[in-house]
Design a protein around this motif. Structure first.
Motif, mmCIF file in Angstrom:
data_model
loop_
_atom_site.group_PDB
_atom_site.id
_atom_site.type_symbol
_atom_site.label_atom_id
_atom_site.label_comp_id
_atom_site.label_asym_id
_atom_site.label_seq_id
_atom_site.Cartn_x
_atom_site.Cartn_y
_atom_site.Cartn_z
ATOM 1 N N GLY A 33 4.804 -7.968 2.302
ATOM 2 C CA GLY A 33 4.363 -6.994 1.313
ATOM 3 C C GLY A 33 3.656 -5.815 1.952
ATOM 4 N N PHE A 34 4.054 -4.608 1.550
ATOM 5 C CA PHE A 34 3.402 -3.372 1.984
ATOM 6 C C PHE A 34 2.796 -2.724 0.735
ATOM 7 N N VAL A 35 1.521 -2.405 0.773
ATOM 8 C CA VAL A 35 0.849 -1.866 -0.404
ATOM 9 C C VAL A 35 -0.028 -0.690 0.020
ATOM 10 N N ALA A 36 -0.036 0.349 -0.839
ATOM 11 C CA ALA A 36 -0.844 1.543 -0.576
ATOM 12 C C ALA A 36 -1.182 2.189 -1.909
ATOM 13 N N ALA A 37 -2.076 3.140 -1.871
ATOM 14 C CA ALA A 37 -2.413 3.889 -3.084
ATOM 15 C C ALA A 37 -1.186 4.649 -3.580
ATOM 16 N N ARG B 40 1.094 1.302 -5.088
ATOM 17 C CA ARG B 40 2.545 1.226 -4.890
ATOM 18 C C ARG B 40 2.819 0.089 -3.905
ATOM 19 N N ILE B 41 3.715 -0.805 -4.305
ATOM 20 C CA ILE B 41 3.980 -2.024 -3.534
ATOM 21 C C ILE B 41 5.461 -2.071 -3.173
ATOM 22 N N CYS B 42 5.724 -2.477 -1.941
ATOM 23 C CA CYS B 42 7.097 -2.702 -1.480
ATOM 24 C C CYS B 42 7.171 -4.119 -0.920
ATOM 25 N N PRO C 208 1.508 1.993 10.186
ATOM 26 C CA PRO C 208 1.215 1.812 8.755
ATOM 27 C C PRO C 208 -0.266 1.604 8.472
ATOM 28 N N GLY C 209 -0.954 0.814 9.303
ATOM 29 C CA GLY C 209 -2.376 0.584 9.074
ATOM 30 C C GLY C 209 -3.199 1.850 9.181
ATOM 31 N N GLN C 210 -2.787 2.760 10.062
ATOM 32 C CA GLN C 210 -3.507 4.024 10.205
ATOM 33 C C GLN C 210 -3.265 4.961 9.027
ATOM 34 N N LEU C 211 -2.218 4.694 8.244
ATOM 35 C CA LEU C 211 -1.916 5.489 7.052
ATOM 36 C C LEU C 211 -2.377 4.788 5.780
ATOM 37 N N ASN C 212 -3.299 3.815 5.933
ATOM 38 C CA ASN C 212 -3.863 3.066 4.796
ATOM 39 C C ASN C 212 -2.798 2.267 4.048
ATOM 40 N N ILE C 213 -1.830 1.763 4.784
ATOM 41 C CA ILE C 213 -0.828 0.865 4.208
ATOM 42 C C ILE C 213 -1.134 -0.545 4.703
ATOM 43 N N LEU C 214 -1.497 -1.421 3.778
ATOM 44 C CA LEU C 214 -1.814 -2.801 4.135
ATOM 45 C C LEU C 214 -0.527 -3.624 4.211
ATOM 46 N N THR C 215 -0.514 -4.552 5.132
ATOM 47 C CA THR C 215 0.660 -5.410 5.334
ATOM 48 C C THR C 215 0.234 -6.868 5.241
ATOM 49 N N ARG C 216 0.920 -7.621 4.407
ATOM 50 C CA ARG C 216 0.666 -9.053 4.270
ATOM 51 C C ARG C 216 2.008 -9.782 4.216
ATOM 52 N N SER C 217 1.986 -11.073 4.539
ATOM 53 C CA SER C 217 3.214 -11.877 4.498
ATOM 54 C C SER C 217 2.895 -13.256 3.951
ATOM 55 N N THR C 218 3.914 -13.917 3.440
ATOM 56 C CA THR C 218 3.769 -15.265 2.904
ATOM 57 C C THR C 218 5.098 -15.987 3.015
ATOM 58 N N THR C 219 5.032 -17.305 2.966
ATOM 59 C CA THR C 219 6.240 -18.121 3.017
ATOM 60 C C THR C 219 6.612 -18.587 1.616
#
Length: 444
Positions: free
Chosen positions: A338-342, A373-375, A406-417
């Motif tokens: 998951g990629f999430v940002a404002a 906004r989530i991708c 992405p982290g420097q552009l305030n885009i958080l990255t998370r993952s899950t199974t």
């Protein structure tokens, strides 16, 4: 004591050295005595007899040369006693010169004997390594031939096969995409004669939906087919149930079972190459068949969509359900990133870049929620190593296109199974955690 142990012969080779040394020494003295009885050591002549210790020292080294000189000394003492010669007439200079000559030649011999042994040991080691390398190259050649056979028999990858199955659209009646599925498993699993039959209420329909080779209509009473329908699992003649003792004209039977356990069809294999009847190939066949069953029953996933997931693409949710079952039943893992940002125009362009850079089998879902906004990117058949490679690829893409990670552009990255049932609840919780982390990150 140590000197005595060193001088005493050990083994057949050293015994032979001692025998040869003594025989040559006493033989040379005997010949010299027979020619010059009054001067066996050739004190007043050219010392030919001293060639014996020199030759022995050249052949066996200083130690055997000393033994030869000592034998000369014993022979002279015996000869002097026999001839009643005073021991004061002992030829000191002759013995000194002969001993020095023997020691020089013996030292020369010892150096070259050591070098020769070193070369022999190195050659022996090299021959052993060469033999080991030859065996490994032979095994590598066999492995290369086997891989070449597998490549010829299975030109496409499992990922490409699943991508082809995604082209199948659900149908109200019959088995949608039966011919496409049959062509795929024939190419992937190297089947020779096989047929696909539809199953309704655990009963096999007599008509063949798709077949390959000279396939005759399926025998529903066959023990292998009956066992497959009863267990709902892939069975073949080498399974643990020892079905090889049961008379059957089929080698493999595979149920097309959906995520909820409903069997939609059954694949019966009559003929296939012997080397294809292996665990890896059987697992591939089971994965493709299960994926096919979930693909043609995609409409059944609609009731499971929650209110939070009402905008979720059906292909995305269908793929999650299918891959969840593969992870649960066959331990083939998949991941959601998951990629999430404002919710801004810049983040929309950035997340669009992520969505457009997916691989052929990956599924994406981009949406907005709570001013974010989530991708979501679904990575089928991916483990932790694949996740690391995917994140690195996205970071390199962002550096090339936007000049930052992405982290420097305030885009958080998370993952899950996909390890929790029901999968809709898992997806809801994952989306909620993404939005919550975005709010916390903005507050900080």
């Amino acid at each position: 004591m140590k000197l005595a142990q060193h001088l005493l012969p050990h083994g057949y080779r050293q015994y032979w050295q001692w025998v040869e040394t003594l025989v040559i020494s006493f033989g040379a003295l005997a010949i010299s005595y027979s020619i010059v009885p009054n001067d066996p050591l050739n004190v007043h002549l050219f010392p030919w007899v001293w060639m014996a210790p020199v030759l022995i020292a050249l052949r066996y080294g200083v130690l055997m040369g000393i033994v030869s000189v000592l034998s000369f000394l014993l022979m002279w003492l015996g000869w002097a006693a026999f001839q009643h010669i005073d021991y004061a007439l002992f030829p000191k200079l002759t013995f000194l010169g002969g001993t020095l000559m023997m020691m020089v030649t013996g030292e020369y011999s010892s150096v070259w004997i050591t070098r020769a042994r070193r070369v022999e040991e190195l050659q022996h080691y090299t021959e052993e390594r060469l033999e080991l390398l030859t065996r490994r190259l032979y095994l590598l050649s066999l492995s290369h031939d086997r891989l070449e056979q597998d490549l010829i028999g299975r030109p496409a990858s499992l990922r490409e096969g699943l991508k082809e199955l995604n082209r199948i659209l659900p149908a109200e009646n019959g088995l949608a995409g039966a011919k496409l599925y049959m062509d795929l498993v024939v190419r992937q699993c190297n089947l020779s004669v096989a047929g696909l039959h539809r199953v309704v209420n655990n009963t096999i329909t007599p008509s063949v939906a798709a077949s390959i080779g000279d396939f005759t209509p399926i025998d529903a009473q066959d023990p292998l087919i009956a066992h497959c329908l009863q267990t709902g699992e892939l069975v073949h003649i080498n399974t643990e149930e020892n079905l090889s003792e049961i008379p059957s004209r089929y080698l493999v039977a595979v149920p097309a079972k959906t995520s909820d356990g409903n069997i939609l069809a059954i694949l019966a294999v009559e003929k296939m190459p012997f080397f294809a009847l292996q665990t890896a190939n059987m697992q591939t066949l089971a994965v493709l068949t299960s994926y096919y069953a979930d693909t043609i029953s995609a409409g059944e996933f609609l009731p499971f969509l929650t209110d939070e997931l009402k905008d979720c693409p059906i292909d995305f949710f269908k793929a999650i359900n299918t891959l969840r079952r593969l992870q649960r039943d066959m331990q083939i893992s998949s991941l959601i990133v998951g990629f999430v940002a404002a919710d801004t125009q810049e983040s929309a362009e950035q997340l669009k870049t992520i969505a457009s850079s997916v691989r052929g089998l990956d599924e994406t879902w981009t949406f907005t929620k709570n001013n974010t906004r989530i991708c979501l990117v679904l990575l089928p058949l991916a483990a932790d190593t694949a996740l690391t490679g995917y994140i690195d690829r996205i970071e390199h893409l962002f550096v090339e296109r936007f000049g930052a990670r992405p982290g420097q552009l305030n885009i958080l990255t998370r993952s899950t199974t996909l390890d929790i049932d029901p999968i809709a609840t898992k997806l809801d919780d994952f989306i909620h955690s993404l939005t919550s982390q975005t709010v916390q990150h903005a507050a900080e």
